[in-house]
Design a protein around this motif. Structure first.
Motif, PDB file in Angstrom:
ATOM      1  N   ALA A1066       8.186  -2.557 -11.423  1.00  0.00           N
ATOM      2  CA  ALA A1066       7.839  -1.499 -10.467  1.00  0.00           C
ATOM      3  C   ALA A1066       7.350  -0.244 -11.157  1.00  0.00           C
ATOM      4  N   THR A1067       7.578  -0.132 -12.456  1.00  0.00           N
ATOM      5  CA  THR A1067       7.134   1.058 -13.187  1.00  0.00           C
ATOM      6  C   THR A1067       5.784   0.857 -13.839  1.00  0.00           C
ATOM      7  N   GLN A1068       5.235  -0.346 -13.715  1.00  0.00           N
ATOM      8  CA  GLN A1068       3.963  -0.632 -14.359  1.00  0.00           C
ATOM      9  C   GLN A1068       2.808  -0.092 -13.510  1.00  0.00           C
ATOM     10  N   GLY A1069       1.815   0.519 -14.147  1.00  0.00           N
ATOM     11  CA  GLY A1069       0.709   1.163 -13.438  1.00  0.00           C
ATOM     12  C   GLY A1069      -0.117   0.195 -12.612  1.00  0.00           C
ATOM     13  N   TRP A1070      -0.373  -0.955 -13.149  1.00  0.00           N
ATOM     14  CA  TRP A1070      -1.204  -1.921 -12.434  1.00  0.00           C
ATOM     15  C   TRP A1070      -0.551  -2.364 -11.128  1.00  0.00           C
ATOM     16  N   PHE A1071       0.779  -2.467 -11.124  1.00  0.00           N
ATOM     17  CA  PHE A1071       1.461  -2.906  -9.904  1.00  0.00           C
ATOM     18  C   PHE A1071       1.429  -1.806  -8.837  1.00  0.00           C
ATOM     19  N   ILE A1072       1.583  -0.565  -9.274  1.00  0.00           N
ATOM     20  CA  ILE A1072       1.540   0.560  -8.317  1.00  0.00           C
ATOM     21  C   ILE A1072       0.163   0.647  -7.660  1.00  0.00           C
ATOM     22  N   GLY A1073      -0.917   0.474  -8.463  1.00  0.00           N
ATOM     23  CA  GLY A1073      -2.278   0.521  -7.896  1.00  0.00           C
ATOM     24  C   GLY A1073      -2.515  -0.586  -6.890  1.00  0.00           C
ATOM     25  N   LEU A1074      -2.009  -1.780  -7.156  1.00  0.00           N
ATOM     26  CA  LEU A1074      -2.185  -2.911  -6.249  1.00  0.00           C
ATOM     27  C   LEU A1074      -1.495  -2.643  -4.916  1.00  0.00           C
ATOM     28  N   MET A1075      -0.294  -2.111  -4.959  1.00  0.00           N
ATOM     29  CA  MET A1075       0.440  -1.816  -3.722  1.00  0.00           C
ATOM     30  C   MET A1075      -0.282  -0.747  -2.886  1.00  0.00           C
ATOM     31  N   CYS A1076      -0.814   0.245  -3.536  1.00  0.00           N
ATOM     32  CA  CYS A1076      -1.550   1.306  -2.819  1.00  0.00           C
ATOM     33  C   CYS A1076      -2.778   0.729  -2.093  1.00  0.00           C
ATOM     34  N   ALA A1077      -3.515  -0.184  -2.749  1.00  0.00           N
ATOM     35  CA  ALA A1077      -4.701  -0.784  -2.130  1.00  0.00           C
ATOM     36  C   ALA A1077      -4.310  -1.581  -0.896  1.00  0.00           C
ATOM     37  N   ILE A1078      -3.220  -2.349  -0.962  1.00  0.00           N
ATOM     38  CA  ILE A1078      -2.788  -3.149   0.200  1.00  0.00           C
ATOM     39  C   ILE A1078      -2.383  -2.245   1.348  1.00  0.00           C
ATOM     40  N   ALA A1079      -1.656  -1.174   1.044  1.00  0.00           N
ATOM     41  CA  ALA A1079      -1.231  -0.242   2.111  1.00  0.00           C
ATOM     42  C   ALA A1079      -2.437   0.410   2.796  1.00  0.00           C
ATOM     43  N   LEU A1080      -3.463   0.754   2.025  1.00  0.00           N
ATOM     44  CA  LEU A1080      -4.662   1.391   2.587  1.00  0.00           C
ATOM     45  C   LEU A1080      -5.385   0.449   3.538  1.00  0.00           C
ATOM     46  N   ILE A1081      -5.506  -0.846   3.166  1.00  0.00           N
ATOM     47  CA  ILE A1081      -6.170  -1.827   4.033  1.00  0.00           C
ATOM     48  C   ILE A1081      -5.417  -1.961   5.352  1.00  0.00           C
ATOM     49  N   ILE A1082      -4.078  -2.016   5.272  1.00  0.00           N
ATOM     50  CA  ILE A1082      -3.269  -2.156   6.501  1.00  0.00           C
ATOM     51  C   ILE A1082      -3.480  -0.934   7.402  1.00  0.00           C
ATOM     52  N   LEU A1083      -3.491   0.245   6.811  1.00  0.00           N
ATOM     53  CA  LEU A1083      -3.667   1.475   7.603  1.00  0.00           C
ATOM     54  C   LEU A1083      -5.020   1.489   8.309  1.00  0.00           C
ATOM     55  N   ILE A1084      -6.081   1.077   7.605  1.00  0.00           N
ATOM     56  CA  ILE A1084      -7.422   1.068   8.228  1.00  0.00           C
ATOM     57  C   ILE A1084      -7.459   0.111   9.406  1.00  0.00           C
ATOM     58  N   LEU A1085      -6.876  -1.052   9.267  1.00  0.00           N
ATOM     59  CA  LEU A1085      -6.876  -2.031  10.357  1.00  0.00           C
ATOM     60  C   LEU A1085      -6.111  -1.517  11.569  1.00  0.00           C
ATOM     61  N   LEU A1086      -5.000  -0.850  11.333  1.00  0.00           N
ATOM     62  CA  LEU A1086      -4.216  -0.308  12.457  1.00  0.00           C
ATOM     63  C   LEU A1086      -4.994   0.784  13.190  1.00  0.00           C
ATOM     64  N   ILE A1087      -5.651   1.601  12.392  1.00  0.00           N
ATOM     65  CA  ILE A1087      -6.459   2.675  13.031  1.00  0.00           C
ATOM     66  C   ILE A1087      -7.547   2.083  13.908  1.00  0.00           C
ATOM     67  N   VAL A1088      -8.207   1.024  13.423  1.00  0.00           N
ATOM     68  CA  VAL A1088      -9.256   0.383  14.231  1.00  0.00           C
ATOM     69  C   VAL A1088      -8.666  -0.139  15.527  1.00  0.00           C
ATOM     70  N   CYS A1089      -7.471  -0.740  15.469  1.00  0.00           N
ATOM     71  CA  CYS A1089      -6.849  -1.294  16.684  1.00  0.00           C
ATOM     72  C   CYS A1089      -6.523  -0.193  17.687  1.00  0.00           C
ATOM     73  N   PHE A1090      -5.959   0.916  17.237  1.00  0.00           N
ATOM     74  CA  PHE A1090      -5.583   1.998  18.148  1.00  0.00           C
ATOM     75  C   PHE A1090      -6.812   2.658  18.775  1.00  0.00           C
ATOM     76  N   ILE A1091      -7.876   2.791  17.968  1.00  0.00           N
ATOM     77  CA  ILE A1091      -9.105   3.393  18.523  1.00  0.00           C
ATOM     78  C   ILE A1091      -9.659   2.528  19.636  1.00  0.00           C
ATOM     79  N   LYS A1092      -9.660   1.229  19.443  1.00  0.00           N
ATOM     80  CA  LYS A1092     -10.203   0.313  20.442  1.00  0.00           C
ATOM     81  C   LYS A1092      -9.368   0.376  21.708  1.00  0.00           C
ATOM     82  N   ARG A1093      -8.056   0.443  21.571  1.00  0.00           N
ATOM     83  CA  ARG A1093      -7.196   0.501  22.752  1.00  0.00           C
ATOM     84  C   ARG A1093      -7.399   1.811  23.507  1.00  0.00           C
ATOM     85  N   SER A1094      -7.531   2.904  22.734  1.00  0.00           N
ATOM     86  CA  SER A1094      -7.684   4.213  23.395  1.00  0.00           C
ATOM     87  C   SER A1094      -8.997   4.293  24.154  1.00  0.00           C
ATOM     88  N   ARG A1095      -9.953   3.474  23.851  1.00  0.00           N
ATOM     89  CA  ARG A1095     -11.229   3.453  24.557  1.00  0.00           C
ATOM     90  C   ARG A1095     -11.178   2.533  25.772  1.00  0.00           C
TER      91      ARG A1095
END
Length: 1211
Positions: A1066-1095
């Motif tokens: 968990a202290t290795q740099g490469w692992f921290i970067g990988l986790m950040c990329a996965i979290a960003l993808i999940i956030l973008i997908l959720l935002i797309v879903c909420f925008i579509k529902r709000s419309r």
């Protein structure tokens, strides 16, 4: 005064023992390279005999040959005076030799050269002497002319015809003949005595002849001298009747007065005889009487020595060969006939000319070395010992401080160059003399190698290996071995260096390959040689031939697959029945097999595959059995395999003898495998009835054998047949056969005497085996007496295997012998063995125990010895007890276990070296003297302190990688600092394959136990060397290499155990970067879903989230639901789902059964409020929803048009 004399004598004896132990003569190798340069005094190698009798018709040759370097010159003395050879034209000396030749072609008398000759061989290093050679000329004098009157004797009377041969040199051989040159018949009545006279115990009328002639044969001249013949006239008392003569009545029916025995030779009732040791004893008794007496011999106080004694001349002569001292005593001859008997005692004295006990031998010493010459001889009377140097008495030679004469020993101390000489020892008494030459050569020679240069040795892996390095030098060089030119010398561990220079490698391995250098070093120089060692893989057969049976006409195949070292060439050969196999057009051989097509009866036998390399070999064998062709009977499809043979039959015993019998049997069927052996077993019904024991084996082609048996045993026999398959069942037993009894043949084994108490001695032995008894009532006769006392033997008879002698003195030697005996007689006596009575506690303790030259690990110890008689037993050793009292290092706890070390020394001032001590420690010690059972009281206790030394290796050494560019080094303090630590020395250098970089050093404080090293490049590896330091220097080094870069790193401590350093991912740099990329993808997908529902987009059941969830867990959607994911309306768990083939629903059913519109809460689309994300973005638990049949169809379109489901469908 007496006490001082005794102490002085003891000191002298101890001094001699000390000097003897220090003597280390050099053995000169018989190597031509050494001998051609070796300067040595002369040595006599050939000479004529002491008593030299020559033939007057031949030239006289007196031999004297000697060797030495330089070549010796020769001179002679005759009758004690210089013999000038050059002045006598008849005498010449052979070239490069001292042998004299005396010729008489130009005249001269051999008798003129009689006398005592002695040869002297000389060179610059000494003079050697030959024996004194007494030269005498053989003589064969004529018989004196004499007129012999007829000898007239009355019939039945005794008679002696005198011979009196002339005194020849050597004495002639005498015999009696008549005029027809026929020997005079001799028998019990008429015989020739040792002096040559002819003795008649009684005269018969038929003895009357006119031609009794004594003859003397002279060996050297090969001539026979004949004495004038005697005429014998016999006067009968009554007229002789020829017709009544017969062998049982030689007097022809006439009455001749009988007489009691009387002795013709020797005269009187007793006489004496002196004989020399190792010579031949001849005793003679010739008696007169009528009827002719019979002679018998006895020895008073004992039996005649049966193995050495012989009776000759019709029992009138007793002959003993190789006389020894025990043959002395009183011998009695008894002559008896029917009228009476008479005795004569002969007192035999055994004297002895000198004979060697310890003959002096040549002594080669280096400068400043010590040595001794010993000349011990015995004789009767005891011989006188005289020393000479270069032919002159030592007493008259110039004084030499390095030489001391002590009776039969000469002691040399610190000899120097130029003191080489030849010493003569003369041992003489009235019966003869011995003369021995022994040179003392002081030699200085630089070390030299004697073996071949640069030898290549090939050995098999895992075998014991010896590398030879013969060398020589004076003084004897010190030899050391090195491998590949490195190291401090090979000795210890798997290496062992012998005194002759040979290096032993106990188990050769591949890493032992290399160049070994042996270096011989002395004060005069250095010599070296090299041996190249190559370790090869063993040659072995990995697939061996197997025993097989082949039908005649078929093909047989034997495998022989070989594995060997690739660098060695191997040859494979085949033999049949141990004879070379002739390979022709029919037999085929390749590298791994032998093929025999068209098998016939001649192919049957034992086939052996032998594979050889230049240094080893292996072999394997298998038997081929040829079977008959398959039966023509259709029911038999193949030949039967070979089997064990049938048991032999009809056992029969014949030819009985005392210790043998012939056993005959009929062999059983061999069951298609030839019988190779018969095993004969026996059973006896007395000692171990019912137990069958192996007697002997015999070849398979015999069926009648003679069995060698033991006496007094009731035997029965059985026979077992053996073929290649195995053993048959035993035959039926034979009839019983009992051998007759006999005296024992065996001597009890293991005879020994030892003391279990201080005042007794137990005599023990191994009883005879049951089959060695040879008869009933077995018992043992045991004799003992004090050694060298001359007392009569004490004896006891016992049936056991032990006898205890009580009330003995403490530790005195006894002579012991034993003999087995049964009802039939006695076995031979055993040899005399020496036993000792019991030991007691030593009375005196060593005194004056002290130390000197105390180093860090060694100390010299000294003590005053005890008197050997105070040991009261067999002196074993001086035993030192010592222990480590404490360490001078504060706080270090030590073991106080006592240790011992033994010293065997009988010198006046003993000393020894105590080694393997721990530095910087306080020790205590005391000493006792020990015999085989007890120790003396302790000596004084001594304390001493060892000096500071270098420390042990650090307790452990760990190398941890803490990052890309950092190494953390950790270590523990040495278990034994061996002094005050002043710090640590760390040496490190880069490692690239086998190349090492420039070393770097780091001095660390004694309280430091870790060090951090910054790496310039994470791919660089280092090798570390860590050692602790005291004032005496750096100690043992702990070496290790840094590990490769990885998530798990290894290190090693001093115990050799491996550890793993876990790196947190968990202290290795490469692992921290990988986790950040996965979290960003999940956030973008959720935002797309909420925008579509709000419309206002319709995606019942949350199609966006559902589609995304399907994307993440698509492989899990068909799994059964978790019990906590779904509940029925009554609150129970629903373990079943019919959603396997349906899309997810976008709404939930309310409690009253109505459909509820979906909200924006994510809880509705998961597992209530429990839905969570894992680190990888997936939900915890399985996702489930309550379904409503009515909404299922309406939701299908919205799910299909959901953006997320569209992505899922594309996936």
């Amino acid at each position: 005064m007496m006490g001082q004399g005794a102490h002085a004598a003891l000191a002298l004896v101890l001094l001699l023992l000390l000097l003897w132990r220090q003597a280390a003569p050099i053995e000169v190798p018989q190597d031509p390279k050494i001998l051609q340069d070796l300067k040595q005094p002369p040595t006599i190698v050939k000479q004529s005999v002491k008593d030299y009798i020559v033939d007057p018709r031949d030239n006289i040759i007196i031999e004297c040959e000697a060797k030495g370097n330089p070549v010796p010159t020769f001179s002679w003395r005759r009758n004690g005076k210089f013999f000038n050879i050059g002045k006598d034209p008849r005498v010449t000396m052979r070239k490069r030799s001292g042998t004299l030749e005396i010729g008489f072609r130009s005249g001269g008398r051999p008798e003129d050269y009689e006398g005592e000759y002695q040869c002297f061989a000389s060179n610059e290093f000494g003079v050697a002497l030959s024996n004194k050679i007494l030269l005498r000329v053989s003589k064969a004098p004529l018989w004196p002319k004499e007129v012999l009157e007829p000898v007239v004797v009355t019939e039945g009377s005794p008679l002696v015809l005198l011979c009196n041969p002339p005194p020849g040199l050597p004495p002639p051989f005498t015999f009696w003949m008549n005029n027809a040159m026929t020997p005079i018949p001799q028998d019990k009545r008429v015989s020739m005595g040792l002096n040559g006279d002819l003795y008649f115990s009684n005269v018969l009328a038929k003895d009357a002849h006119t031609d009794y002639s004594c003859n003397a044969r002279f060996l050297f001249t090969h001539t026979i001298q004949q004495k004038n013949p005697f005429t014998l006239k016999v006067q009968p008392k009554e007229p002789y009747n020829d017709t009544s003569y017969n062998a049982t009545d030689p007097y022809g029916g006439r009455r001749v007065a009988e007489s009691t025995p009387t002795f013709l030779s020797p005269s009187g009732s007793e006489s004496s005889k002196m004989v020399l040791r190792d010579e031949q004893l001849l005793l003679e008794c010739i008696a007169a009487g009528l009827p002719t007496p019979t002679i018998k011999w006895f020895k008073k106080g004992g039996d005649l020595p049966g193995r050495k004694v012989k009776f000759e001349n019709f029992n009138k002569t007793l002959k003993i060969v190789n006389v020894s001292e025990e043959d002395a005593g009183e011998y009695v001859c008894m002559a008896n006939n029917q009228l009476g008997s008479i005795r004569h005692s002969i007192f035999v004295q055994v004297k002895a000319a000198p004979y060697w006990l310890d003959k002096p031998t040549n002594l080669v010493l280096a400068p400043d070395e010590n040595g001794r010459l010993v000349c011990r001889a015995n004789g009767n009377p005891k011989p006188n010992i005289q020393w000479l140097i270069n032919g002159q008495p030592v007493d008259s030679s110039p004084p030499n401080l390095s030489r001391q004469v002590l009776g039969d020993t000469i002691i040399f101390r610190s000899v120097q160059m130029g003191s080489s000489a030849v010493y003569q020892c003369n041992a003489s008494n009235q019966h003869g003399y011995l003369l021995a030459n022994a040179f003392v050569s002081v030699l200085d020679m630089p070390p030299r190698m004697l073996g071949p240069k640069n030898q290549l040795i090939k050995v098999i892996e895992n075998n014991r290996t010896f590398l030879d390095c013969p060398f020589f030098g004076s003084p004897l060089p010190e030899l050391r071995w090195f491998k590949n030119g490195q190291g401090s010398g090979l000795d210890g561990g798997q290496y062992r260096v012998y005194i002759n220079g040979t290096l032993e490698i106990k188990r050769a391995r591949s890493e032992d390959e290399g160049t070994y250098t042996c270096v011989a070093n002395s004060i005069l120089g250095t010599a070296e040689n090299q041996v190249r060692l190559e370790v090869k893989e063993q040659t072995r057969i990995v697939r061996a031939p197997e025993r097989q049976s082949a039908i005649r006409g078929s093909t047989a195949h034997f495998d022989c697959k070989v594995k060997s070292d690739p660098s060695l060439s191997v040859t494979v050969t085949w033999t049949k029945d141990d004879k070379p196999l002739q390979l022709g057009w029919r037999l085929r051989k390749d590298d791994e097999s032998l093929t025999i097509p068209n098998v016939n009866e001649g192919d049957e036998g034992m086939y052996t595959c032998t594979v050889k390399s230049e240094i080893d070999q292996d072999m394997a064998s298998a038997r081929l059995t040829v079977l008959e062709e398959a039966s023509l009977n259709p029911s038999v499809s193949s030949a039967l395999p070979p089997d064990r043979p049938e048991p032999p039959m009809d056992l029969d015993l014949s030819d009985p003898a005392a210790r043998s019998v012939r056993l005959t049997w009929i062999p059983g069927n061999d069951n298609r495998s030839p019988i190779t052996q018969f095993l004969v077993q026996f059973e006896e019904d007395h000692w171990e009835p019912g137990r069958w024991q192996n007697l002997s084996t015999y070849p398979g082609d015999l069926n009648s054998v003679i069995l060698q048996l033991a006496p007094f045993v009731n035997y029965q026999f059985r026979v077992i047949a053996i073929n290649s398959v195995g053993q048959s069942q035993p035959s039926r037993p034979s009839p019983r056969y009992k051998t007759s009894g006999a005296a024992p043949d065996a001597i009890p084994r293991g005879l020994r005497g030892w003391g279990s108490k201080k005042d007794d001695m137990e005599i023990t032995w191994e009883p005879l085996l049951d089959l060695e008894r040879n008869g009933p009532n077995l018992h043992y006769n045991v004799w003992w007496r004090l050694k060298d006392s001359g007392d009569e033997w004490s004896n006891v008879t016992t049936i056991g295997s032990k006898h205890v002698i009580h009330n003995t003195e403490t530790y005195v030697p006894y002579e012991i012998k034993i003999q087995a005996r049964n009802e039939f007689g006695a076995a031979p006596e055993s040899n005399v063995v020496i036993g000792y009575s019991g030991e007691d506690k030593p009375t005196d303790a060593p005194t004056g125990l002290r130390v000197s030259k105390v180093e860090s690990t060694t100390a010299n110890i000294h003590w005053k010895p005890v008197a050997l008689n105070s040991v009261q037993g067999e002196f074993k050793e001086y035993r030192l007890y010592y222990w480590r009292e404490s360490s001078l290092v504060a706080g270090l706890v030590v073991s106080k276990e006592k240790k011992t070390k033994g010293f065997f020394s009988t010198v006046a001032e003993p000393s020894g070296i105590l080694s393997d001590l721990v530095p910087y420690s306080k020790y205590k010690m005391f000493m006792v003297v020990a015999n085989s059972r007890f120790e003396s009281p302790p000596s004084n206790t001594v304390e001493f302190i060892t000096k500071e030394g270098v420390p042990d290796a650090p307790k452990f050494f760990r190398i941890n990688r803490r990052g890309f560019d950092t190494l953390q080094l950790e270590w523990g303090k040495p278990l034994e600092p061996n002094g005050i630590l002043v710090g640590y020395l760390l040496k490190y250098q880069t490692v690239n394959g086998t190349r090492l970089g420039h070393p770097q050093f780091k001095n660390l404080l004694p309280n430091e136990t870790e060090f951090t090293l910054r790496l310039p490049d994470r791919s660089v590896r280092y090798k570390f060397f860590l050692s602790a330091r005291t004032q005496e220097g750096a100690g043992e080094v702990f070496a290790d290499e840094s590990p490769h870069f990885a998530n798990e790193e290894n290190f090693t401590d001093a115990t050799g155990l491996a550890y793993i350093d876990q790196v947190d991912i968990a202290t290795q740099g490469w692992f921290i970067g990988l986790m950040c990329a996965i979290a960003l993808i999940i956030l973008i997908l959720l935002i797309v879903c909420f925008i579509k529902r709000s419309r206002g987009g319709k995606y019942p059941g949350g199609g966006c989230v559902t589609g995304f969830t399907k994307y993440l867990v698509r492989d899990k959607k068909d799994l059964p639901l978790d019990p906590v994911d779904q509940k029925d309306q009554d609150g129970s768990f629903d373990y079943h789902s019919d959603e396997d083939n349906k899309p997810l629903q976008g709404s939930q059913t309310s409690l009253d059964g109505n459909v509820k519109e979906s909200d924006d809460s994510l809880v509705d689309y998961g597992e209530g409020g429990d839905g969570q994300f894992n680190e990888d973005g997936s939900f915890i638990g399985q996702y489930t929803v309550k379904k409503d049949k009515d909404e299922t169809e309406g939701n299908e379109s919205s799910e299909a048009t959901s953006p997320v489901n569209a992505i899922y469908s594309l996936a």
